[in-house]
Design an enzyme around this catalytic site. Sequence first.
Site, PDB file in Angstrom:
ATOM      1  N   ARG A  45       0.882  -1.100  -0.224  1.00 51.90           N
ATOM      2  CA  ARG A  45       0.015  -0.048  -0.117  1.00 51.90           C
ATOM      3  C   ARG A  45       0.801   1.352   0.038  1.00 51.90           C
ATOM      4  NH1 ARG A  45      -2.833  -3.540   3.403  1.00 51.90           N
ATOM      5  NH2 ARG A  45      -2.111  -2.574   5.463  1.00 51.90           N
ATOM      6  N   LYS A 221     -18.468  17.394  -1.564  1.00 49.69           N
ATOM      7  CA  LYS A 221     -17.933  16.311  -2.596  1.00 49.69           C
ATOM      8  C   LYS A 221     -19.232  15.572  -2.843  1.00 49.69           C
ATOM      9  CE  LYS A 221     -14.689  12.243  -2.868  1.00 49.69           C
ATOM     10  NZ  LYS A 221     -13.519  11.716  -2.484  1.00 49.69           N
TER      11      LYS A 221
END
Length: 341
Positions: A45, A221
């Site tokens: 990651r 958003k």
Amino acid sequence: MSERLEDIATAMVSGGKGLLAADESSGTIKKRFDVIGVESTADNRRDYREMMFRASDAMSKYISGVILYDETIRQKAADGTPLVDIIKAAGSIPGIKVDLGAKPLAGFPGDTITEGLDGLRERLAEYYKLGARFAKWRAVIDIDTGKGVPSTNSIASNTHALARYAALCQEAGIVPIVEPEVLMDGAHSIDTCYDVTKATLVKLYDELYAARVVLGGSILKPNMVISGKKSGKTDSPEEIAEKTIKLFREVVPAAVPGIAFLSGGQEDEEATANLNAINAIGPHPWKLTFSYGRALQAAPQKAWSGKASNIAAGQAAFTHRAHMNHLAALGKWQPALEKAA
Ligand SMILES: O=P(O)(O)OC[C@H]1O[C@](O)(COP(=O)(O)O)[C@@H](O)[C@@H]1O
């Protein structure tokens, strides 16, 4: 960089720059890595996200800020440099996803409520020290009209939580991104999406006013107004733009500096074309840009596929998508540019 909430919020959405939504929770990033056959480990990651953050051309020209996950804001690059410092060195603003995920809403099958308010004040203080200057909280509003989803209670509960989160952010000197996502996974029409998104946004701003949130220091958003993926209908960018802006003019206060769309599962070029069409019918009271997760990252994830030898290819794919969405945020994208670049 000014520390005023309004200045930070404006910087997040100006100049055709947008946000890299790299805040996938552990469960979500595993789903993304499964697609490219990469094991989801802390190092993988980190390597993947470091790859994007070190694409300095993309980061400095097109990415105003990066939404990080708790693990990532604490991680160091392979050479020991904190990832937050790499983001800041590119002139981009570190942000943090602070919600703890959507959980079933008791008594309302099919509805969820996003958790994370308990202890949030202390968490925000720590994230500020770690460098975060904006935060994000995602409420998930599904649509299944046959089952009464979403319920009025779900919209009320989720928008109330968003307002409580936003007020805590501003108390901590952090700009809140409020993300009421009406999912596009269902079989519903674009008009049903319009109605549900309207009900959600009307309630959201009611709650934000009641909580004394300074709208000029906040970012919305949202999803675009779009047909559900299972409806079998592909809307034209022009229809999405017309209905999305019609709705926003009805319910989003002009005091909000900017609207940064999520991609919601749209294909890469579709998300770019839709954003471009929205800006092409401007001018609008707010800046309209991107805060994409999948629509910015699907291509670099595929190009990288977990191999250090693919880092340059992954960065090129990320830079291309960031460049195309930058143009769309200015209403200057054209399909031909996808090939030319
Ligand atoms: O992992 P979570 O919390 O489900 O969030 C999933 C993703 O949804 C987003 O809100 C929007 O992402 P997409 O643009 O891929 O729809 C991202 O910020 C986040 O990474």
